[in-house]
Design an enzyme around this catalytic site. Structure first.
Site, PDB file in Angstrom:
ATOM      1  N   ARG A   1      51.366  17.731  39.031  1.00 28.14           N
ATOM      2  CA  ARG A   1      50.426  17.142  38.547  1.00 28.14           C
ATOM      3  C   ARG A   1      51.049  16.861  36.972  1.00 28.14           C
ATOM      4  O   ARG A   1      50.593  17.830  35.926  1.00 28.14           O
ATOM      5  CB  ARG A   1      49.228  17.609  38.485  1.00 28.14           C
ATOM      6  N   ILE A  54      30.410  58.313  35.695  1.00 29.78           N
ATOM      7  CA  ILE A  54      31.514  58.372  34.671  1.00 29.78           C
ATOM      8  C   ILE A  54      32.235  56.987  34.633  1.00 29.78           C
ATOM      9  O   ILE A  54      32.861  56.658  33.850  1.00 29.78           O
ATOM     10  CB  ILE A  54      32.305  59.551  34.551  1.00 29.78           C
ATOM     11  N   LEU A  86      40.624  31.769  45.535  1.00 26.81           N
ATOM     12  CA  LEU A  86      41.420  31.494  44.247  1.00 26.81           C
ATOM     13  C   LEU A  86      42.795  31.834  44.584  1.00 26.81           C
ATOM     14  O   LEU A  86      43.334  32.596  45.229  1.00 26.81           O
ATOM     15  CB  LEU A  86      40.877  32.572  43.200  1.00 26.81           C
ATOM     16  N   ARG A 103      28.003  19.407  38.167  1.00 30.13           N
ATOM     17  CA  ARG A 103      29.113  19.072  39.170  1.00 30.13           C
ATOM     18  C   ARG A 103      28.628  18.994  40.604  1.00 30.13           C
ATOM     19  O   ARG A 103      27.740  20.144  40.858  1.00 30.13           O
ATOM     20  CB  ARG A 103      30.160  20.231  38.856  1.00 30.13           C
ATOM     21  N   ARG A 114      33.740  13.775  39.707  1.00 28.29           N
ATOM     22  CA  ARG A 114      32.935  14.950  39.172  1.00 28.29           C
ATOM     23  C   ARG A 114      32.939  15.068  37.603  1.00 28.29           C
ATOM     24  O   ARG A 114      33.798  14.382  37.004  1.00 28.29           O
ATOM     25  CB  ARG A 114      33.825  16.314  39.551  1.00 28.29           C
ATOM     26  N   PRO A 138      49.619  31.313  40.631  1.00 26.36           N
ATOM     27  CA  PRO A 138      49.167  29.948  39.842  1.00 26.36           C
ATOM     28  C   PRO A 138      48.795  28.709  40.833  1.00 26.36           C
ATOM     29  O   PRO A 138      48.901  28.964  42.125  1.00 26.36           O
ATOM     30  CB  PRO A 138      50.760  29.713  39.390  1.00 26.36           C
ATOM     31  N   HIS A 139      47.909  27.954  40.132  1.00 25.25           N
ATOM     32  CA  HIS A 139      47.519  26.803  40.830  1.00 25.25           C
ATOM     33  C   HIS A 139      48.319  26.397  41.629  1.00 25.25           C
ATOM     34  O   HIS A 139      49.461  26.134  41.177  1.00 25.25           O
ATOM     35  CB  HIS A 139      46.827  25.966  39.791  1.00 25.25           C
ATOM     36  N   GLU A 192      20.916  66.326  35.105  1.00 26.59           N
ATOM     37  CA  GLU A 192      22.290  65.842  34.021  1.00 26.59           C
ATOM     38  C   GLU A 192      21.742  64.984  32.978  1.00 26.59           C
ATOM     39  O   GLU A 192      22.321  65.082  31.990  1.00 26.59           O
ATOM     40  CB  GLU A 192      23.387  65.426  35.088  1.00 26.59           C
ATOM     41  N   ASP A 236      35.520  19.228  36.003  1.00 29.31           N
ATOM     42  CA  ASP A 236      36.465  20.060  36.813  1.00 29.31           C
ATOM     43  C   ASP A 236      36.905  21.236  36.245  1.00 29.31           C
ATOM     44  O   ASP A 236      38.003  20.770  35.134  1.00 29.31           O
ATOM     45  CB  ASP A 236      37.246  19.124  37.616  1.00 29.31           C
ATOM     46  N   ASP A 246      39.794  24.396  36.386  1.00 30.21           N
ATOM     47  CA  ASP A 246      40.706  25.184  37.104  1.00 30.21           C
ATOM     48  C   ASP A 246      41.531  26.092  36.445  1.00 30.21           C
ATOM     49  O   ASP A 246      42.128  25.910  35.444  1.00 30.21           O
ATOM     50  CB  ASP A 246      41.552  24.214  38.049  1.00 30.21           C
ATOM     51  N   TYR A 290      41.440  55.066  13.425  1.00 32.49           N
ATOM     52  CA  TYR A 290      41.323  56.111  14.719  1.00 32.49           C
ATOM     53  C   TYR A 290      39.803  56.788  14.214  1.00 32.49           C
ATOM     54  O   TYR A 290      39.080  57.198  15.170  1.00 32.49           O
ATOM     55  CB  TYR A 290      42.153  56.902  15.108  1.00 32.49           C
TER      56      TYR A 290
END
Length: 286
Positions: free
Chosen positions: A246, A79, A236, A208, A217, A239-240, A28, A220, A222, A60
């Site tokens: 915070r 592929i 992970l 870090r 640190r 959302p955080h 191929e 950081d 996030d 295009y």
């Protein structure tokens, strides 16, 4: 929804014939065969349509020539790989294209039973993400600026907005120096997991060290939000998990994305900031 999402149109190319050399088997790669590629380009054609100006759209014809050259000059065993690399190349080459759906058909595949065609179909695109930044060791401003520069230099990331850096008191009860905190808005081709790996690599470049939870640190980074993703894994959470508590995250994030909606709480970032400022801990030094 942002203004750029109001008009998501499509440019479609079907069954572009490309003679190429993709395959697991040596014959191929040496002999080659016909492949047929179809693409759907998600974009905004409104400006081009109103002005009747090709320069405001994605040509295009150029897309077809680009795909033909790319897939005929590169050789992959799978592929799946051909589709992955070609989609990424399109997204990097054509700035108006936000998302690509690509199908690569292989009608001459070496299969020993009758068949019409085999194909792989994938969708890839730019995704909006928001990142929190913090530093309280050494030249804090330099560490934060270095993070922005690293993201600017990465071709799979587009830095859209950078908040002001704000001075904040430490969070979490560990005695340490004050922080500089901020937030970034980016678009990226990385998955959330890939983006996390990139951010951790940037942190490592800035020396870090992960010795103590909520400890000091140099840098950081996030992931706060990632377009279309709600996830909770060992590595992970999006959302955080603690962003809603915070103010040192919500204040800079409100500066660059006040109306972004938290996908679980259903509230705008500016609303979450108001709630923390009324009832939560105060860490931002005004």
């Amino acid at each position: 929804m942002t203004g750029e999402d109001l008009y998501m149109d499509q440019i479609i190319v079907e069954d572009l014939q490309i003679y190429a050399y993709h395959g697991v088997y040596q014959q191929e790669n040496e002999k080659g065969q016909n492949f047929y590629v179809s693409v759907i380009l998600d974009t905004d054609t409104r400006a081009a349509g109103k002005a009747d100006e090709l320069g405001l759209s994605t040509n295009y014809g150029v897309v077809c020539r680009f795909l033909h050259t790319f897939l005929s000059e590169h050789t992959y065993k799978l592929i799946e790989t051909a589709a992955e690399r070609a989609s990424e190349a399109l997204l990097l080459q054509f700035p108006h294209v936000r998302q690509v759906t690509m199908e690569v058909k292989k009608p001459e595949a070496p299969i020993t039973v009758p068949f019409g065609s085999v194909s792989v179909k994938i969708t890839r695109g730019w995704r909006r993400a928001y990142i929190a930044c913090g530093s309280n060791i050494g030249d804090k401003r330099a560490h934060l600026s270095a993070a922005v520069d690293e993201l600017l230099a990465d071709r799979k990331c587009r830095v859209l907005r950078v908040s002001d850096w704000v001075e904040t008191t430490p969070y979490g009860g560990v005695e340490q120096a004050n922080y500089l905190n901020g937030a970034l808005s980016i678009e990226t081709l990385y998955t959330p997991e890939e983006l996390l790996e990139l951010l951790q690599a940037i942190e490592k470049k800035e020396a870090r060290e992960r010795k103590e939870r909520w400890g000091p640190r140099t840098l950081d980074l996030d992931i706060l939000l990632y377009e279309g993703s709600v996830m909770d894994t060992k590595k992970l959470t999006i959302p955080h998990r603690d962003m809603k508590n915070r103010d040192f995250v919500l204040r800079p994030l409100t500066q660059i994305a006040p109306y972004e909606i938290h996908p679980i709480l259903g509230k705008a970032i500016s609303e979450l900031l108001e709630e923390v400022e009324e009832n939560g801990e105060k860490h931002v030094l005004l």
